[in-house]
Design an enzyme around this catalytic site. Structure first.
Site, PDB file in Angstrom:
ATOM      1  CB  CYS A 146      -0.920   0.021   1.219  1.00 21.82           C
ATOM      2  SG  CYS A 146      -1.807   1.600   1.334  1.00 21.82           S
ATOM      3  CE  LYS A 183      -2.655  -5.101  -5.376  1.00 22.47           C
ATOM      4  NZ  LYS A 183      -4.060  -4.727  -5.337  1.00 22.47           N
ATOM      5  N   GLY A 235      -5.438   2.846 -13.090  1.00 21.27           N
ATOM      6  CA  GLY A 235      -6.129   3.125 -14.350  1.00 21.27           C
ATOM      7  C   GLY A 235      -5.241   2.851 -15.556  1.00 21.27           C
ATOM      8  N   GLY A 284     -10.126  -3.432 -11.708  1.00 20.93           N
ATOM      9  CA  GLY A 284     -10.186  -2.500 -10.582  1.00 20.93           C
ATOM     10  C   GLY A 284     -10.817  -1.171 -10.905  1.00 20.93           C
ATOM     11  CB  THR A 285      -9.240   2.091 -11.722  1.00 22.80           C
ATOM     12  OG1 THR A 285      -8.223   1.955 -10.733  1.00 22.80           O
ATOM     13  CG2 THR A 285      -9.609   3.552 -11.871  1.00 22.80           C
TER      14      THR A 285
HETATM   15  O1  RRO Z   1      -6.132   2.196   1.193  1.00 16.13           O
HETATM   16  C1  RRO Z   1      -5.378   2.697   0.346  1.00 16.13           C
HETATM   17  O2  RRO Z   1      -5.110   3.906   0.336  1.00 16.13           O
HETATM   18  C2  RRO Z   1      -4.722   1.892  -0.695  1.00 16.13           C
HETATM   19  C3  RRO Z   1      -4.254   0.610  -0.501  1.00 16.13           C
HETATM   20 BR1  RRO Z   1      -4.543  -0.330   1.073  1.00 16.13          BR
HETATM   21  C4  RRO Z   1      -3.518  -0.038  -1.526  1.00 16.13           C
HETATM   22  O3  RRO Z   1      -3.058  -1.176  -1.430  1.00 16.13           O
HETATM   23  N1  RRO Z   1      -3.333   0.646  -2.686  1.00 16.13           N
HETATM   24  C5  RRO Z   1      -3.800   1.877  -2.862  1.00 16.13           C
HETATM   25  O4  RRO Z   1      -3.596   2.460  -3.946  1.00 16.13           O
HETATM   26  N2  RRO Z   1      -4.493   2.505  -1.875  1.00 16.13           N
END
Ligand code: RRO
Length: 352
Positions: A146, A183, A235, A284-285
């Site tokens: 993250c 990840k 994105g 995702g996005t």
């Molecule tokens: O929560 C977030 O801000 C966040 C997470 Br956990 C992540 O793995 N990837 C991201 O872009 N935001």
């Protein structure tokens, strides 16, 4: 006048006859399309658009031990071909998540991939222990990447030893038969080295990639657009980076399952990841603008495979590393003025 037979809008056409099953670390999933962590909470938001059990799996928003309110607002910023988020791991904490969200996914028959995040190795071990014996749990995604944490030292995926210690702790605590995927972050010099460290520490597979650390400055207010200043870029802008990461990891680790993600909007985008070496993909996005995207991508991917002559999804995995010789029919000789002149090979005359 000829009669038109119209289909009701939104009607699902039958999938072409392609076996879409994929195997990840010994578990067979009905198809390779998953949601991406953080883009659809635990899947309830998507339920009004499609049946979440139709997907290969639902990857939940990363959960921590305690409830967390996340970073200051604004938490989203647009970019020309993607977005930045600075959520900061907002969530209800593991206990509420298990009682409400995971229980809901299990009741819907969905295959849940639970994403966990911690500030220390011990946090990850405790989170994993809480997942034991929970119905609906198909896999664990260990979020060590993250970008929106208090300091870069908490981005375990930026250092092979730190990444390995988290993975090792999770593997020790994980329920038997539940694969553990790590990840990874693209913000490293050598992603294959981090991937190898995770696999050596026991990871059953890899999720590739998390967002890239980015920043936007608002030229009207003259300050950073995000409350948290920096954020994760996702994105279409990141797709070539993600495909490159999948490719490099597949080269380094030919047999490790990869869940690929980063800017997938269409079936052809997904196919690119698969050809690079992904055994499954996360959407995702794009769900923020098109909540049905995961099922649409599944349909488009199946059609794209059928059009290219594949009978099984798994036959396409990693194929770009060793592409088949394609049969290209010879073009007919051009005739007439409208067509370009035929191409002749260049020949050289010698003076012999
Ligand atoms: O929560 C977030 O801000 C966040 C997470 Br956990 C992540 O793995 N990837 C991201 O872009 N935001």
């Amino acid at each position: 006048m000829s009669e038109l037979t119209l289909r009701p809008a939104g009607e699902q056409l039958p999938l072409p006859d392609v076996d879409m099953r994929t195997k990840l670390a010994g578990i067979t999933f009905p198809n390779p399309v998953f949601t991406a962590s953080g883009c659809a909470a635990a899947g309830q938001e998507l339920d009004q658009f499609f049946d979440v059990s139709l997907l290969g799996g639902v990857v939940t928003k990363s959960i921590m031990l305690a409830p967390r309110s996340g970073r200051p607002t604004p938490r989203m910023a647009e970019t020309p071909s993607g977005m930045l988020n600075s959520i900061g791991l907002q969530g209800p904490g593991i206990d509420a998540f298990l009682d409400k969200d995971l229980a809901w996914l299990a009741s819907r028959g969905a295959r849940a991939v639970v994403s966990i995040a911690g500030g220390s190795v011990d946090d990850y071990a405790k989170l994993t222990a809480k997942l034991r014996g929970r119905p609906g749990l198909a896999m664990i995604e260990v979020n060590i990447s993250c970008p929106n944490v208090e300091d870069r030292g908490q981005v375990f995926a930026c250092d092979p030893r730190a990444a390995a210690s988290v993975v090792q702790a999770v593997k020790r605590a994980a329920p038997t038969g539940v694969p553990v995927f790590a990840k990874l972050s693209p913000d490293v010099t050598d992603i294959a080295a981090i991937a190898t460290a995770c696999v050596d520490a026991g990871a059953d597979g890899l999720s590739v990639i998390n967002t890239l650390l980015g920043m936007v400055i608002d030229t009207d207010t003259l300050r950073p657009a995000l409350g948290g200043i920096t954020g994760g870029l996702s994105g279409p802008a990141i797709r070539p980076v993600a495909v490159r990461c999948v490719w490099q990891i597949r080269q380094a680790l030919p047999d490790i399952p990869i869940l690929g993600m980063g800017g997938i909007r269409t079936g052809l985008d997904a196919l690119e990841f698969v050809l690079a070496g992904a055994n499954a993909i996360s959407v995702g996005t794009t769900v923020f603008g098109d909540p049905s995207a995961p099922v649409r991508v599944l349909d488009e991917l199946a059609r794209a495979l059928a059009e290219r002559g594949f009978a099984r999804f798994e036959d396409a995995i990693g194929l770009a590393h060793n592409p088949p010789v394609l049969y290209v029919p010879e073009e007919p000789d051009p005739v007439g003025d409208e067509l370009p002149p035929p191409h002749h090979p260049v020949t050289f005359e010698t003076e012999d």
